[in-house]
Design a protein around this motif. Sequence first.
Motif, short mmCIF file in Angstrom:
data_model
loop_
_atom_site.label_atom_id
_atom_site.label_comp_id
_atom_site.label_asym_id
_atom_site.label_seq_id
_atom_site.Cartn_x
_atom_site.Cartn_y
_atom_site.Cartn_z
N VAL A 63 0.85 -1.19 0.00
CA VAL A 63 0.00 0.00 0.00
C VAL A 63 0.88 1.24 0.00
N LEU A 64 0.60 2.16 -0.92
CA LEU A 64 1.33 3.42 -1.00
C LEU A 64 0.36 4.56 -0.73
N LEU A 65 0.67 5.39 0.28
CA LEU A 65 -0.09 6.60 0.56
C LEU A 65 0.66 7.78 -0.04
N LEU A 93 -3.28 2.13 -3.61
CA LEU A 93 -2.88 3.53 -3.58
C LEU A 93 -3.93 4.35 -2.85
N ILE A 94 -3.48 5.18 -1.89
CA ILE A 94 -4.36 6.12 -1.20
C ILE A 94 -3.86 7.52 -1.51
N PHE A 189 -8.04 4.63 -3.28
CA PHE A 189 -8.96 5.40 -2.45
C PHE A 189 -8.50 6.84 -2.42
N TYR A 190 -9.40 7.76 -2.75
CA TYR A 190 -9.11 9.18 -2.60
C TYR A 190 -9.84 9.69 -1.36
N PHE A 191 -9.10 10.41 -0.50
CA PHE A 191 -9.67 10.96 0.74
C PHE A 191 -9.30 12.43 0.82
N ARG A 192 -10.30 13.30 0.91
CA ARG A 192 -10.13 14.74 0.76
C ARG A 192 -9.44 15.48 1.89
N PRO A 193 -9.81 15.30 3.19
CA PRO A 193 -9.25 16.15 4.24
C PRO A 193 -7.72 16.08 4.31
N GLY A 194 -7.09 17.19 4.77
CA GLY A 194 -5.65 17.14 4.99
C GLY A 194 -4.86 18.35 4.55
N HIS A 195 -5.48 19.54 4.60
CA HIS A 195 -4.73 20.75 4.26
C HIS A 195 -3.57 20.93 5.24
N GLU A 196 -2.43 21.36 4.69
CA GLU A 196 -1.18 21.32 5.45
C GLU A 196 -1.13 22.26 6.65
#
Length: 244
Positions: A63-65, A93-94, A189-196
């Motif tokens: 699995v690669l994030l 892939l995430i 899987f695409y997951f939206r939250p996570g602004h730096e």
Amino acid sequence: MKVTIWNEYMHEKSNPTVAEVYPHGIHNAIKEGLLEYGIEANTATLDEPEHGLTQEVLDNTDVLLWWGHTGHGLVQDEILERVYQRVLQGMGLIALHSAHYSRIFTKLMGTSCSLLWRVANEKERVWVVNPGHPIAQGLPRYFELEKEEMYGEFFDIPEPDELVFLSWFQGGEVFRSGCTFRRGHGKIFYFRPGHETFPTYYNSYVRRVIANAVRWVAPEPGLVPLETIRPPFPAQEPVPGRNN
């Protein structure tokens, strides 16, 4: 299960706000969250030789994030193709947050992956719209992030195989924030939250989603990986006397 977390690791070294939120890098915050669920991971960053994604590393990754933002265009063609082939062969892939514009995600989607966005300190409510999906395991009907960047529709992606999460923002926008896809043998899987600039990757629900997603995109037991994905038929010779 062998997991690799890739982060371009640029904001943390150039933006004091990001450095304060993620002093050890976004990749290590995600790694810390996975450890809470008994998942060990290695990390790789853009400035390492071959972006830390050598053929040996990828061959030993289930699995690669991927977290990227300002460095999308700096990813080398050779490494892009290497990751692409591994996904087709079965590596999960995430893609996280602004990785919607990463070269690997757009290549796999075959679309622009563009969207509406607004930099704002506003509430995001993430609704679970597919509660029976393994990625939603252990989550409430919704969870909230007090400060996030807004992403809004239209999100130019192919129709997802499954929609797991739908986000609502204080400005009224909605967004397909948790989407699954399959390409070749690989799950995405695409997951939206996570602004730096926000501490999203310390949130317990976000960490739960990512851990669930890692387990879901991992290759199926007994999957026989393809050595190389090639076109199914060889190029045919031209037929004499015919315009080919």
